[in-house]
Scaffold this motif. Structure first.
Motif, PDB file in Angstrom:
ATOM      1  N   SER A  61       8.263  22.291 -44.575  1.00 49.78           N
ATOM      2  CA  SER A  61       9.454  22.164 -43.728  1.00 49.78           C
ATOM      3  C   SER A  61       9.980  20.726 -43.697  1.00 49.78           C
ATOM      4  CB  SER A  61       9.139  22.635 -42.305  1.00 49.78           C
ATOM      5  OG  SER A  61       8.225  21.756 -41.685  1.00 49.78           O
ATOM      6  N   SER A  62       9.220  19.789 -44.260  1.00 50.45           N
ATOM      7  CA  SER A  62       9.632  18.384 -44.242  1.00 50.45           C
ATOM      8  C   SER A  62      10.736  18.121 -45.258  1.00 50.45           C
ATOM      9  CB  SER A  62       8.444  17.478 -44.556  1.00 50.45           C
ATOM     10  OG  SER A  62       8.874  16.140 -44.726  1.00 50.45           O
ATOM     11  N   TRP A  63      11.638  17.233 -44.901  1.00 52.79           N
ATOM     12  CA  TRP A  63      12.677  16.828 -45.850  1.00 52.79           C
ATOM     13  C   TRP A  63      12.087  15.983 -46.975  1.00 52.79           C
ATOM     14  CZ3 TRP A  63      13.956  11.614 -46.481  1.00 52.79           C
ATOM     15  CH2 TRP A  63      13.419  10.737 -45.528  1.00 52.79           C
ATOM     16  N   LEU A  64      10.830  15.572 -46.835  1.00 57.19           N
ATOM     17  CA  LEU A  64      10.146  14.803 -47.869  1.00 57.19           C
ATOM     18  C   LEU A  64       9.310  15.687 -48.802  1.00 57.19           C
ATOM     19  CD1 LEU A  64       8.993  11.901 -45.561  1.00 57.19           C
ATOM     20  CD2 LEU A  64      10.730  11.752 -47.361  1.00 57.19           C
ATOM     21  N   ALA A  65       9.364  16.992 -48.594  1.00 60.66           N
ATOM     22  CA  ALA A  65       8.582  17.914 -49.421  1.00 60.66           C
ATOM     23  C   ALA A  65       9.073  17.883 -50.863  1.00 60.66           C
ATOM     24  CB  ALA A  65       8.672  19.331 -48.855  1.00 60.66           C
ATOM     25  N   ASN A  66       8.132  17.972 -51.787  1.00 62.14           N
ATOM     26  CA  ASN A  66       8.455  18.045 -53.204  1.00 62.14           C
ATOM     27  C   ASN A  66       7.910  19.349 -53.783  1.00 62.14           C
ATOM     28  OD1 ASN A  66       5.703  17.551 -53.405  1.00 62.14           O
ATOM     29  ND2 ASN A  66       5.940  15.405 -53.960  1.00 62.14           N
ATOM     30  N   GLU A  67       8.016  19.527 -55.091  1.00 60.62           N
ATOM     31  CA  GLU A  67       7.553  20.766 -55.737  1.00 60.62           C
ATOM     32  C   GLU A  67       6.062  20.991 -55.501  1.00 60.62           C
ATOM     33  OE1 GLU A  67       8.856  18.191 -57.950  1.00 60.62           O
ATOM     34  OE2 GLU A  67      10.859  18.853 -57.370  1.00 60.62           O
ATOM     35  N   ARG A  68       5.313  19.928 -55.486  1.00 59.64           N
ATOM     36  CA  ARG A  68       3.882  20.003 -55.270  1.00 59.64           C
ATOM     37  C   ARG A  68       3.578  20.640 -53.913  1.00 59.64           C
ATOM     38  NH1 ARG A  68      -0.830  16.949 -56.721  1.00 59.64           N
ATOM     39  NH2 ARG A  68      -2.133  16.612 -54.894  1.00 59.64           N
ATOM     40  N   ILE A  69       4.339  20.261 -52.903  1.00 61.26           N
ATOM     41  CA  ILE A  69       4.128  20.782 -51.558  1.00 61.26           C
ATOM     42  C   ILE A  69       4.586  22.235 -51.471  1.00 61.26           C
ATOM     43  CG2 ILE A  69       4.902  20.548 -49.158  1.00 61.26           C
ATOM     44  CD1 ILE A  69       4.701  17.506 -49.618  1.00 61.26           C
ATOM     45  N   GLU A  70       5.684  22.539 -52.125  1.00 56.54           N
ATOM     46  CA  GLU A  70       6.146  23.931 -52.137  1.00 56.54           C
ATOM     47  C   GLU A  70       5.116  24.831 -52.801  1.00 56.54           C
ATOM     48  OE1 GLU A  70       9.998  23.637 -53.948  1.00 56.54           O
ATOM     49  OE2 GLU A  70      10.805  22.505 -52.256  1.00 56.54           O
ATOM     50  N   GLU A  71       4.495  24.350 -53.869  1.00 60.21           N
ATOM     51  CA  GLU A  71       3.437  25.107 -54.532  1.00 60.21           C
ATOM     52  C   GLU A  71       2.232  25.260 -53.615  1.00 60.21           C
ATOM     53  OE1 GLU A  71       0.154  24.576 -58.039  1.00 60.21           O
ATOM     54  OE2 GLU A  71       1.980  23.367 -58.172  1.00 60.21           O
ATOM     55  N   ALA A  72       1.939  24.225 -52.833  1.00 61.46           N
ATOM     56  CA  ALA A  72       0.805  24.266 -51.912  1.00 61.46           C
ATOM     57  C   ALA A  72       1.001  25.342 -50.853  1.00 61.46           C
ATOM     58  CB  ALA A  72       0.602  22.902 -51.254  1.00 61.46           C
ATOM     59  N   GLU A  73       2.234  25.571 -50.437  1.00 62.01           N
ATOM     60  CA  GLU A  73       2.501  26.612 -49.440  1.00 62.01           C
ATOM     61  C   GLU A  73       2.110  27.991 -49.955  1.00 62.01           C
ATOM     62  OE1 GLU A  73       3.574  26.558 -46.115  1.00 62.01           O
ATOM     63  OE2 GLU A  73       3.009  24.462 -46.420  1.00 62.01           O
ATOM     64  N   VAL A  74       2.364  28.251 -51.230  1.00 60.90           N
ATOM     65  CA  VAL A  74       1.976  29.527 -51.838  1.00 60.90           C
ATOM     66  C   VAL A  74       0.455  29.643 -51.844  1.00 60.90           C
ATOM     67  CG1 VAL A  74       2.039  30.880 -53.979  1.00 60.90           C
ATOM     68  CG2 VAL A  74       4.069  29.615 -53.246  1.00 60.90           C
ATOM     69  N   ARG A  75      -0.213  28.564 -52.224  1.00 56.92           N
ATOM     70  CA  ARG A  75      -1.680  28.568 -52.248  1.00 56.92           C
ATOM     71  C   ARG A  75      -2.250  28.737 -50.845  1.00 56.92           C
ATOM     72  NH1 ARG A  75      -3.902  25.639 -57.111  1.00 56.92           N
ATOM     73  NH2 ARG A  75      -2.098  25.422 -58.481  1.00 56.92           N
ATOM     74  N   LYS A  76      -1.626  28.075 -49.873  1.00 58.49           N
ATOM     75  CA  LYS A  76      -2.093  28.175 -48.493  1.00 58.49           C
ATOM     76  C   LYS A  76      -1.953  29.612 -47.987  1.00 58.49           C
ATOM     77  CE  LYS A  76      -1.142  26.571 -43.820  1.00 58.49           C
ATOM     78  NZ  LYS A  76      -0.347  25.687 -42.979  1.00 58.49           N
ATOM     79  N   ALA A  77      -0.814  30.235 -48.263  1.00 59.24           N
ATOM     80  CA  ALA A  77      -0.597  31.625 -47.827  1.00 59.24           C
ATOM     81  C   ALA A  77      -1.662  32.542 -48.418  1.00 59.24           C
ATOM     82  CB  ALA A  77       0.800  32.084 -48.219  1.00 59.24           C
ATOM     83  N   ARG A  78      -1.994  32.338 -49.683  1.00 63.81           N
ATOM     84  CA  ARG A  78      -3.017  33.162 -50.332  1.00 63.81           C
ATOM     85  C   ARG A  78      -4.394  32.878 -49.720  1.00 63.81           C
ATOM     86  NH1 ARG A  78      -5.217  37.322 -51.534  1.00 63.81           N
ATOM     87  NH2 ARG A  78      -6.339  37.516 -53.498  1.00 63.81           N
ATOM     88  N   ALA A  79      -4.695  31.609 -49.441  1.00 64.45           N
ATOM     89  CA  ALA A  79      -5.976  31.259 -48.823  1.00 64.45           C
ATOM     90  C   ALA A  79      -6.108  31.908 -47.449  1.00 64.45           C
ATOM     91  CB  ALA A  79      -6.111  29.743 -48.713  1.00 64.45           C
ATOM     92  N   VAL A  80      -5.026  31.903 -46.670  1.00 67.95           N
ATOM     93  CA  VAL A  80      -5.045  32.540 -45.348  1.00 67.95           C
ATOM     94  C   VAL A  80      -5.294  34.042 -45.488  1.00 67.95           C
ATOM     95  CG1 VAL A  80      -3.605  33.116 -43.346  1.00 67.95           C
ATOM     96  CG2 VAL A  80      -3.676  30.761 -44.200  1.00 67.95           C
TER      97      VAL A  80
ATOM     98  N   THR B  87      -4.824  23.903 -43.393  1.00 70.55           N
ATOM     99  CA  THR B  87      -3.790  23.085 -44.021  1.00 70.55           C
ATOM    100  C   THR B  87      -4.245  22.679 -45.416  1.00 70.55           C
ATOM    101  OG1 THR B  87      -2.295  21.220 -43.686  1.00 70.55           O
ATOM    102  CG2 THR B  87      -4.605  20.854 -43.156  1.00 70.55           C
ATOM    103  N   ILE B  88      -3.308  22.185 -46.182  1.00 67.31           N
ATOM    104  CA  ILE B  88      -3.620  21.699 -47.523  1.00 67.31           C
ATOM    105  C   ILE B  88      -3.255  20.227 -47.574  1.00 67.31           C
ATOM    106  CG2 ILE B  88      -3.057  21.859 -49.974  1.00 67.31           C
ATOM    107  CD1 ILE B  88      -2.704  24.846 -49.611  1.00 67.31           C
ATOM    108  N   LEU B  89      -4.209  19.435 -47.972  1.00 60.96           N
ATOM    109  CA  LEU B  89      -3.989  18.004 -48.107  1.00 60.96           C
ATOM    110  C   LEU B  89      -3.107  17.748 -49.319  1.00 60.96           C
ATOM    111  CD1 LEU B  89      -4.837  15.203 -47.026  1.00 60.96           C
ATOM    112  CD2 LEU B  89      -6.709  15.279 -48.671  1.00 60.96           C
ATOM    113  N   ASN B  90      -2.061  16.968 -49.122  1.00 63.22           N
ATOM    114  CA  ASN B  90      -1.207  16.584 -50.246  1.00 63.22           C
ATOM    115  C   ASN B  90      -1.655  15.252 -50.828  1.00 63.22           C
ATOM    116  OD1 ASN B  90       1.119  16.818 -51.993  1.00 63.22           O
ATOM    117  ND2 ASN B  90       1.919  15.109 -50.831  1.00 63.22           N
ATOM    118  N   ASN B  91      -2.281  14.403 -50.006  1.00 61.93           N
ATOM    119  CA  ASN B  91      -2.826  13.129 -50.453  1.00 61.93           C
ATOM    120  C   ASN B  91      -1.753  12.152 -50.936  1.00 61.93           C
ATOM    121  OD1 ASN B  91      -5.156  11.682 -50.464  1.00 61.93           O
ATOM    122  ND2 ASN B  91      -5.770  12.256 -52.523  1.00 61.93           N
ATOM    123  N   GLY B  92      -0.601  12.163 -50.257  1.00 59.16           N
ATOM    124  CA  GLY B  92       0.481  11.244 -50.592  1.00 59.16           C
ATOM    125  C   GLY B  92       0.237   9.855 -50.023  1.00 59.16           C
TER     126      GLY B  92
END
Length: 192
Positions: free
Chosen positions: A109-128, A147-152
């Motif tokens: 939901s962050s305006w700073l989100a990139n493709e990596r974070i969008e991909e992480a949301e899919v992985r997070k949904a599957r993990a849940v 949550t998923i660490l982005n490590n930015g």
């Protein structure tokens, strides 16, 4: 009013020190207790930083973080100690975290989100889904959501800015060893 609150001007540096010290001490401690892995990570170009002289670099990082964190906590040599810690944070930001973008934690939901974070949301949904089906999801999330660490670079740059502030302000009036050491030497100089 400004004159009345000047007696509290040591409070902001104290609060910065109280936030930074445990972070730095823990980072240095982790590197120290995992020394062999730390040296390997500093030196390996394939899965680590690929730095020259990895033992020396690891020693400098441990010293800056562990000893520097303790000195920051005490407010002793604050300005001096801030320098290697700022360098350490810049190395962390640009050599370790840069490719991950700004965010430390994935937040689509962050305006700073990139493709990596969008991909992480899919992985997070599957993990849940997996945890709800095969794990005790309520127990696992009782202390916070998954949550998923982005490590930015977010944390490293934030710590850098906090250290930069301490470089200019020092440890703080009344609340640092620096202040009391300066008072002692000023008294000694005045008596002569």
């Amino acid at each position: 009013m400004i004159k009345k609150i000047q007696c509290f001007e040591g409070l902001p540096p104290l609060l910065l020190r109280l936030i930074l010290a445990p972070v730095m001490i823990q980072a240095g401690w982790n590197k120290w207790v995992g020394w062999e892995g730390t040296v390997q990570w500093f030196g390996n170009a394939e899965w680590g930083l690929g730095l020259p002289l990895p033992e020396v670099m690891a020693f400098l990082a441990v010293g800056a973080e562990l000893v520097g964190g303790i000195l920051i906590l005490l407010g002793l040599a604050t300005r001096l100690v801030a320098i290697p810690l700022m360098v350490t944070m810049l190395v962390a930001a640009f050599a370790v975290h840069w490719e991950n973008g700004w965010l430390a934690i994935s937040d689509a939901s962050s305006w700073l989100a990139n493709e990596r974070i969008e991909e992480a949301e899919v992985r997070k949904a599957r993990a849940v889904e997996i945890l709800k089906e095969h794990g005790n999801y309520d127990w696992l999330t009782a202390r916070g959501s998954i949550t998923i660490l982005n490590n930015g670079i977010e944390f490293a740059i934030t710590y850098f800015v906090m250290l930069l502030s301490l470089f200019f302000t020092g440890g703080g009036r009344y609340v640092s060893a620096d202040y009391w050491v300066a008072c002692f030497f000023q008294t000694q100089h005045t008596e002569r």
